[in-house]
Design a protein around this motif. Structure first.
Motif, PDB file in Angstrom:
ATOM      1  N   LEU A  55       0.832  -1.205   0.000  1.00 33.31           N
ATOM      2  CA  LEU A  55       0.000   0.000   0.000  1.00 33.31           C
ATOM      3  C   LEU A  55       0.864   1.252   0.000  1.00 33.31           C
ATOM      4  N   ASN A  56       1.878   1.271   0.835  1.00 29.17           N
ATOM      5  CA  ASN A  56       2.775   2.434   0.894  1.00 29.17           C
ATOM      6  C   ASN A  56       3.514   2.633  -0.433  1.00 29.17           C
ATOM      7  N   ALA A  57       3.909   1.522  -1.072  1.00 29.47           N
ATOM      8  CA  ALA A  57       4.605   1.623  -2.356  1.00 29.47           C
ATOM      9  C   ALA A  57       3.678   2.196  -3.428  1.00 29.47           C
ATOM     10  N   GLU A  58       2.421   1.712  -3.448  1.00 32.72           N
ATOM     11  CA  GLU A  58       1.470   2.202  -4.446  1.00 32.72           C
ATOM     12  C   GLU A  58       1.132   3.671  -4.189  1.00 32.72           C
ATOM     13  N   LYS A  59       0.957   4.018  -2.911  1.00 32.51           N
ATOM     14  CA  LYS A  59       0.682   5.423  -2.572  1.00 32.51           C
ATOM     15  C   LYS A  59       1.826   6.324  -3.004  1.00 32.51           C
ATOM     16  N   PHE A  60       3.058   5.856  -2.807  1.00 30.19           N
ATOM     17  CA  PHE A  60       4.221   6.660  -3.171  1.00 30.19           C
ATOM     18  C   PHE A  60       4.256   6.900  -4.677  1.00 30.19           C
ATOM     19  N   VAL A 303      -5.077   2.319 -16.055  1.00 31.67           N
ATOM     20  CA  VAL A 303      -4.455   1.759 -14.849  1.00 31.67           C
ATOM     21  C   VAL A 303      -4.271   2.869 -13.816  1.00 31.67           C
ATOM     22  N   LEU A 304      -3.829   4.040 -14.269  1.00 27.06           N
ATOM     23  CA  LEU A 304      -3.662   5.187 -13.362  1.00 27.06           C
ATOM     24  C   LEU A 304      -4.995   5.633 -12.764  1.00 27.06           C
ATOM     25  N   ILE A 305      -6.058   5.645 -13.586  1.00 19.94           N
ATOM     26  CA  ILE A 305      -7.372   6.040 -13.077  1.00 19.94           C
ATOM     27  C   ILE A 305      -7.806   5.100 -11.955  1.00 19.94           C
ATOM     28  N   GLY A 306      -7.600   3.799 -12.162  1.00 14.12           N
ATOM     29  CA  GLY A 306      -7.937   2.837 -11.116  1.00 14.12           C
ATOM     30  C   GLY A 306      -7.147   3.064  -9.844  1.00 14.12           C
ATOM     31  N   MET A 307      -5.861   3.396  -9.983  1.00 16.46           N
ATOM     32  CA  MET A 307      -5.002   3.607  -8.812  1.00 16.46           C
ATOM     33  C   MET A 307      -5.262   4.949  -8.123  1.00 16.46           C
ATOM     34  N   GLU A 308      -5.884   5.896  -8.839  1.00 17.20           N
ATOM     35  CA  GLU A 308      -6.192   7.196  -8.234  1.00 17.20           C
ATOM     36  C   GLU A 308      -7.166   7.064  -7.065  1.00 17.20           C
ATOM     37  N   LEU A 309      -7.756   5.889  -6.910  1.00 17.80           N
ATOM     38  CA  LEU A 309      -8.623   5.596  -5.773  1.00 17.80           C
ATOM     39  C   LEU A 309      -7.911   5.918  -4.453  1.00 17.80           C
ATOM     40  N   LEU A 310      -6.593   5.803  -4.461  1.00 21.59           N
ATOM     41  CA  LEU A 310      -5.805   6.007  -3.241  1.00 21.59           C
ATOM     42  C   LEU A 310      -5.791   7.459  -2.759  1.00 21.59           C
ATOM     43  N   VAL A 311      -6.037   8.411  -3.669  1.00 16.31           N
ATOM     44  CA  VAL A 311      -5.918   9.820  -3.272  1.00 16.31           C
ATOM     45  C   VAL A 311      -7.267  10.420  -2.878  1.00 16.31           C
ATOM     46  N   LEU A 312      -8.320   9.616  -2.885  1.00 17.68           N
ATOM     47  CA  LEU A 312      -9.641  10.135  -2.561  1.00 17.68           C
ATOM     48  C   LEU A 312      -9.871  10.213  -1.058  1.00 17.68           C
ATOM     49  N   THR A 313     -10.651  11.219  -0.642  1.00 16.36           N
ATOM     50  CA  THR A 313     -11.044  11.362   0.759  1.00 16.36           C
ATOM     51  C   THR A 313     -12.472  10.840   0.883  1.00 16.36           C
ATOM     52  N   PHE A 314     -12.599   9.604   1.316  1.00 13.13           N
ATOM     53  CA  PHE A 314     -13.923   8.982   1.340  1.00 13.13           C
ATOM     54  C   PHE A 314     -14.722   9.386   2.577  1.00 13.13           C
ATOM     55  N   LYS A 315     -15.898   9.949   2.311  1.00 14.88           N
ATOM     56  CA  LYS A 315     -16.893  10.204   3.356  1.00 14.88           C
ATOM     57  C   LYS A 315     -18.223   9.696   2.801  1.00 14.88           C
ATOM     58  N   VAL A 316     -19.072   9.210   3.679  1.00 12.50           N
ATOM     59  CA  VAL A 316     -20.336   8.616   3.229  1.00 12.50           C
ATOM     60  C   VAL A 316     -21.143   9.600   2.405  1.00 12.50           C
ATOM     61  N   GLU A 317     -21.223  10.869   2.898  1.00 13.80           N
ATOM     62  CA  GLU A 317     -22.030  11.858   2.178  1.00 13.80           C
ATOM     63  C   GLU A 317     -21.432  12.205   0.820  1.00 13.80           C
ATOM     64  N   TYR A 318     -20.097  12.128   0.686  1.00 15.23           N
ATOM     65  CA  TYR A 318     -19.452  12.394  -0.607  1.00 15.23           C
ATOM     66  C   TYR A 318     -19.837  11.316  -1.621  1.00 15.23           C
TER      67      TYR A 318
END
Length: 411
Positions: A55-60, A303-318
């Motif tokens: 996870l840390n490697a993918e985030k980096f 592939v990048l679009i799929g990995m961009e999931l990591l930069v999202l700030t997930f909140k239920v209302e969002y």
């Protein structure tokens, strides 16, 4: 970790995910790659409860990549030129007026419809957002993505006349949409400068008209160079140089690089001009080179679009707001196409249910995400980014998988 290593990792993942898709899933590459990338990222999340190394490697890797710059300033020019190069110019010429209306009036109407409706809907979720920021969201989500559209329509069996409308619209409304976004962005940015209607007209004139004129010039120069020699190696390199140098010139003089590349690609790809400028051997090599480059960049992009999931700030209302935004955007697109379609359908031979098919076949993709990533925190970046991501994922996975069935039923 240097850029070569990051690129190597991304190409490795793209090759692996592409193999899995072709070997087992057998989905259109755009859909399959994005789906596998999202599942992979979710798997990395699950694994992080036991070991967070991956996870840390993918985030980096994701944090080292400026997605907006990579897509809008680098990849987009190549992808649009490749798409325009293989577009039927004669069909595009016949459908030029409805395509022009879809890519200008359609984008503007959709921008204001989406922005206004989302402003009131977000109040229901107790999400405080300025109206101008809702318009920003409307502008970035209204243009259909040529990259997603081109990849999926090839396998959807859409009638040629309708395919030309959808592809032509997506090629041009991308450039127009970016200009609309930049215009609203200026209004939304905290600034002491007063922006006048003349400033807006100047921005539109320089970006849009200047981009098209630059594209015509680049296409004409490329045509003359190709016609003067007969060496497929050098001729392929000339087309590559056209895109790279053209993009640099457009960025230097603040012209629309997407519109310049679409125009240049249409000129070079024009059947009459290409048969006059290229030998049969050169045509084969030019086409194969740009097809390969198109596939490679598309693969990396999704592939990048799929990995961009990591930069999202997930909140239920969002996420809920994103799910509600999906039908809102589809309805707004349908309404924005009504007037142009009703006006032109008597003069041109439109297939039945053109509006429904164009609404469902107008996919959103990486460009919307890239524009959302360019927003500042004051513009509700986290909220808009999550809503945009939900819409794009639905668009690619659900609309992309079902547009072929819809066409067979309605057309």
């Amino acid at each position: 970790m240097d850029y070569f290593f990051i690129i190597a990792v991304l190409v490795f993942l793209s090759a692996t995910f592409g193999y899995i898709n072709v070997r087992f899933l057998k989905l259109p590459n755009t859909i399959g790659l994005m789906l596998i990338s999202i599942v992979f990222t979710l798997g990395v999340f699950a694994l992080s409860y036991f070991d967070d190394t991956l996870l840390n490697a993918e985030k980096f890797i994701i944090t080292q990549i400026d997605f907006k710059t990579v897509l809008l300033d680098v990849m987009l020019s190549f992808l649009l030129f490749a798409g325009a190069l293989h577009t039927n110019f004669e069909q595009l010429k016949v459908q030029r007026w409805p395509i022009f209306a879809f890519s200008t009036l359609g984008v503007l109407v959709s921008t204001f419809l989406v922005g206004t409706l989302m402003y009131y809907i977000l109040q229901i979720f107790h999400l405080d957002i300025a109206y101008i920021n809702c318009l920003l969201f409307g502008s970035l989500i209204s243009p259909t993505d040529p990259i997603a559209v081109l990849g999926i329509l090839k396998k959807a069996g859409v009638p040629k006349k309708l395919e030309t409308k959808i592809v032509g619209e997506s090629l041009f409304n991308d450039g127009v949409g970016v200009v609309v976004f930049l215009t609203i962005f200026k209004f939304a940015s905290p600034s002491t400068e007063t922006i006048t209607p003349l400033d807006v007209l100047e921005l539109f004139g320089v970006e849009v008209v200047g981009g098209v004129l630059l594209g015509l010039l680049l296409g004409w120069v490329t045509y003359k160079l190709l016609k003067s020699i007969d060496d497929y190696d050098i001729e392929v390199i000339i087309t590559l140089a056209t895109v790279m140098v053209g993009t640099v010139i457009a960025q230097k003089f603040h012209l629309s690089a997407p519109l310049a590349m679409v125009t240049a690609g249409l000129v070079v790809g024009n059947d009459t001009l290409r048969s006059d400028a290229m030998s049969e051997t050169t045509e084969v090599y030019v086409d194969k080179f740009w097809e390969l480059l198109d596939i490679l960049l598309n693969t990396l992009l999704f592939v990048l679009i799929g990995m961009e999931l990591l930069v999202l700030t997930f909140k239920v209302e969002y996420v809920l707001a994103g799910l509600v935004a999906v039908p809102v955007i589809l309805v707004c697109r349908y309404l924005s196409l009504l007037m142009p379609i009703n006006f032109f359908k008597k003069k041109l031979d439109f297939v039945p249910n053109t509006n429904l098919i164009m609404t469902w076949g107008g996919l959103r993709g990486g460009i919307s995400i890239a524009l959302a990533l360019s927003l500042s925190e004051e513009m509700n970046r986290d909220l808009i980014l999550v809503i945009t991501y939900v819409v794009v994922v639905f668009s690619i996975l659900v609309q992309g998988l079902t547009v072929g069935k819809l066409v067979k039923r309605l057309a």
